[in-house]
Every structure is written in structure tokens, then in C-alpha cells.
Design a protein around this motif. Structure first.
Motif, mmCIF file in Angstrom:
data_model
loop_
_atom_site.group_PDB
_atom_site.id
_atom_site.type_symbol
_atom_site.label_atom_id
_atom_site.label_comp_id
_atom_site.label_asym_id
_atom_site.label_seq_id
_atom_site.Cartn_x
_atom_site.Cartn_y
_atom_site.Cartn_z
ATOM 1 N N GLU A 36 0.826 -1.208 0.000
ATOM 2 C CA GLU A 36 0.000 0.000 0.000
ATOM 3 C C GLU A 36 0.863 1.263 0.000
ATOM 4 O OE1 GLU A 36 -3.964 -1.691 2.341
ATOM 5 O OE2 GLU A 36 -2.277 -0.881 3.481
ATOM 6 N N ILE A 37 1.972 1.230 0.740
ATOM 7 C CA ILE A 37 2.863 2.390 0.777
ATOM 8 C C ILE A 37 3.567 2.576 -0.567
ATOM 9 C CG2 ILE A 37 4.975 3.323 1.805
ATOM 10 C CD1 ILE A 37 4.085 2.009 4.448
ATOM 11 N N MET A 38 4.100 1.490 -1.120
ATOM 12 C CA MET A 38 4.851 1.572 -2.370
ATOM 13 C C MET A 38 3.995 2.076 -3.527
ATOM 14 S SD MET A 38 7.289 -1.835 -2.365
ATOM 15 C CE MET A 38 5.869 -2.959 -2.389
ATOM 16 N N LEU A 39 2.738 1.632 -3.581
ATOM 17 C CA LEU A 39 1.863 1.981 -4.690
ATOM 18 C C LEU A 39 0.932 3.145 -4.354
ATOM 19 C CD1 LEU A 39 0.919 -1.612 -5.932
ATOM 20 C CD2 LEU A 39 2.626 -0.054 -6.893
ATOM 21 N N GLY A 40 1.047 3.669 -3.138
ATOM 22 C CA GLY A 40 0.226 4.807 -2.749
ATOM 23 C C GLY A 40 -1.254 4.510 -2.688
ATOM 24 N N LEU A 41 -1.614 3.259 -2.445
ATOM 25 C CA LEU A 41 -3.025 2.866 -2.409
ATOM 26 C C LEU A 41 -3.643 3.212 -1.053
ATOM 27 C CD1 LEU A 41 -2.735 -0.669 -4.071
ATOM 28 C CD2 LEU A 41 -3.484 1.464 -5.153
ATOM 29 N N PRO A 42 -4.972 3.439 -1.021
ATOM 30 C CA PRO A 42 -5.641 3.671 0.267
ATOM 31 C C PRO A 42 -5.333 2.532 1.229
ATOM 32 C CG PRO A 42 -7.134 4.149 -1.544
ATOM 33 C CD PRO A 42 -5.910 3.535 -2.158
ATOM 34 N N ARG A 43 -4.970 2.867 2.447
ATOM 35 C CA ARG A 43 -4.478 1.866 3.380
ATOM 36 C C ARG A 43 -5.590 1.246 4.203
ATOM 37 N NH1 ARG A 43 0.866 3.901 6.353
ATOM 38 N NH2 ARG A 43 0.851 1.680 6.856
ATOM 39 N N TYR A 44 -5.496 -0.050 4.334
ATOM 40 C CA TYR A 44 -6.425 -0.821 5.156
ATOM 41 C C TYR A 44 -6.090 -0.588 6.622
ATOM 42 C CZ TYR A 44 -8.447 -5.010 7.327
ATOM 43 O OH TYR A 44 -9.131 -5.882 8.144
ATOM 44 N N GLN A 45 -7.085 -0.218 7.419
ATOM 45 C CA GLN A 45 -6.877 0.066 8.838
ATOM 46 C C GLN A 45 -7.355 -1.099 9.698
ATOM 47 O OE1 GLN A 45 -5.269 2.788 9.807
ATOM 48 N NE2 GLN A 45 -5.148 3.559 7.707
ATOM 49 N N ARG A 46 -6.543 -1.481 10.628
ATOM 50 C CA ARG A 46 -6.936 -2.541 11.555
ATOM 51 C C ARG A 46 -8.209 -2.143 12.296
ATOM 52 N NH1 ARG A 46 -4.397 -6.971 9.754
ATOM 53 N NH2 ARG A 46 -2.176 -6.590 9.481
#
Length: 273
Positions: free
Chosen positions: A128-138
Motif C-alpha cells: 500500500e505504501i509503495m503503490l500509494g493505495l488507500p491503506r487498510y486500517q486494523r
């Protein structure tokens, strides 16, 4: 009802301690014991499917034509990094020798790279960081509702165009072709139409199809089309991208074609090696 385990207890091997557990896991990690693994096939010079990753002359021109409003939509959907990667796609050079070396270390059962002294794998958070995708939150899993229904690619593409000729040219079998979608974007931009959201959705299909879900002959599957379409609805797709990459690494490790996100794999290799 009280269960009686005595009938099958004799089939359960007794626990032999941590040393035996370590030895069993060590046996599992033996790549040479996996039938068909390319680790045991030194004669294989290139990965099947490697030649599919050729440059696409239509990709960069359509992105340069996109109206600012459509680009803003892509940014709102969390595709800024994917958009930049697509803009620079023709400048990217894949080092297939390094990729092949990594595939040779991929274990299909553990979904990890087996090095002599350690294991490593691509984590969701890293992807998610590398591709700048919206991050999944625990903790979000309690608020997620999953609905299983038949994927209707026609309804997804109908948001872009309702002309039957266009729809028929965009699909064949169980795949969606990216070139006809790119041609539709070009025509819309040159005519200066105001279908900004539709243009953005079509562009998302193209850039995600190339960067995140590359498959054969510049096409994507219906299932991946549905995943890409969900981006505009606020869904997070990092897990789908990672799962697709895992599956394609497994395919390549067993001698099958490798499509997957080569860019994500190379970014991860750059971070760690």
C-alpha cells in the motif's frame, strides 16, 4: 453431545517437541521437493509470459489528454502513484534476471521467498505504501460487508459507453481489452466532452490494468475489472493486488505464466535489496 475421541486418537501423532517442529518446517521449506518448481529447472532461461510486458504505445498519450477534472477524480480515489507510474511506464526497464532469481526462491505454500538463512515476503502494508493505495486500517473488518453476486462487466462498462459496437470491441470471452477503452478515452478527450467521471473510470481501468493487474494481450479479467471499478466507490484494493501478485508468483514458480504486478515486486526488491 459429548464427543468420544478415543476412536481416532491413535491417528493423531504425539507432539515431539520444538526440535521436531523445526525439522518439519525445514522440510516444508525445501524448494527442491516441490514438483515442477523452477528451482529444479536450470534450463529455464526466461519466465513464461515475460514477453507480454512490452511497451504499450497508447498508454502515455491518453494520460496526457486527460482533463484536469478526471485527473482529480483519480487522485481522490487514491491512484496518484499508480497514475505517475503509468505516465512513466515507457521509461521503466524490468530486470528479468533479478525477477527470475526471486521467483526461483518463491514457495507456493508459505507465500514467501526462501533464502538460505531467512524468509521474506511482501506485506500488505508495504504494498500500500509503495503503490500509494488507500491503506487498510486494523479494526475495519467489523464494518465491512461482503456481497457475493455475479460480476456484470456490461453494467460496469455501460457507465463508460452504451454503444453496443464499443462494448463488443472492449470484451471477448472472460476478458476486457484495454486498447478499445484507451481509444474511447482519446475520442472523448479530443471532442472535449464533459463526461469527466466516466473518463476517469476508463482511465482507472487502463492504468490499473497495466500497473496492478497486467495479464496477457493487454487485457484484464472480469473479476479484476470489478475490483478496479470498486475503487471509485471507496473500496480498498491493496489485498486484491497483493493476492493477485502472490498467485502469479506461484504460477511462475511452478513453470506457468507470470503476469502479476512486476512493478510492485521490483519496488519491494528495491526497498530491501
Amino acid at each position: 453431545m459429548k464427543r468420544n475421541y478415543s476412536a481416532f486418537a491413535e491417528d493423531i501423532p504425539p507432539y515431539s517437541g520444538p526440535k521436531a517442529a523445526r525439522e518439519t518446517y525445514a522440510d516444508l521449506k525445501q524448494l527442491s521437493a516441490i514438483p515442477g518448481h523452477i528451482y529444479t529447472r536450470p534450463e529455464l532461461q526466461i519466465l513464461p509470459g515475460q514477453r507480454r510486458f512490452s511497451k504499450m504505445p497508447w498508454l502515455v498519450p491518453i494520460l496526457e489528454l486527460l482533463p484536469p477534472t478526471s485527473i482529480d477524480h483519480l487522485k481522490e480515489w487514491g491512484l496518484s502513484t499508480v497514475f505517475v507510474l503509468a505516465r512513466n511506464y515507457n521509461k521503466l526497464v524490468h530486470v528479468w534476471e533479478s525477477i527470475t532469481a526471486m521467483v526461483e526462491l518463491w514457495h507456493p505454500q508459505t507465500n514467501s521467498f526462501i533464502f538460505p538463512e531467512f524468509e521474506a515476503t511482501i506485506l500488505l502494508e508495504e504494498l500500500e505504501i509503495m503503490l500509494g493505495l488507500p491503506r487498510y486500517q486494523r479494526g475495519e473488518e467489523l464494518a465491512i460487508s461482503y456481497t457475493v453476486e455475479q460480476i456484470n462487466s456490461w453494467s460496469i462498462l455501460a457507465y463508460i459507453t452504451t454503444k453496443k459496437n464499443n462494448l463488443y470491441s472492449m470484451t471477448s470471452g472472460m476478458h476486457v481489452h484495454l486498447l478499445p477503452i484507451a481509444q474511447w478515452i482519446t475520442s472523448q478527450c479530443k471532442r472535449k466532452t464533459t463526461n469527466y467521471t466516466a473518463i476517469a473510470k476508463a482511465a482507472a481501468i487502463c492504468i490499473c490494468g497495466v500497473i496492478l493487474f497486467p495479464e496477457s494481450d493487454d487485457a484484464i479479467s472480469f473479476s479484476n475489472l470489478s475490483i478496479i471499478d470498486s475503487i471509485s466507490e471507496g473500496m480498498k484494493i491493496g489485498q486484491a493486488v497483493l493476492g493477485f501478485l502472490y498467485a502469479r508468483l506461484t504460477s511462475a514458480a511452478l513453470g506457468g505464466p507470470f503476469y502479476g504486478s512486476v512493478i510492485a515486486l521490483e519496488l519491494w526488491m528495491g526497498m530491501h535489496f
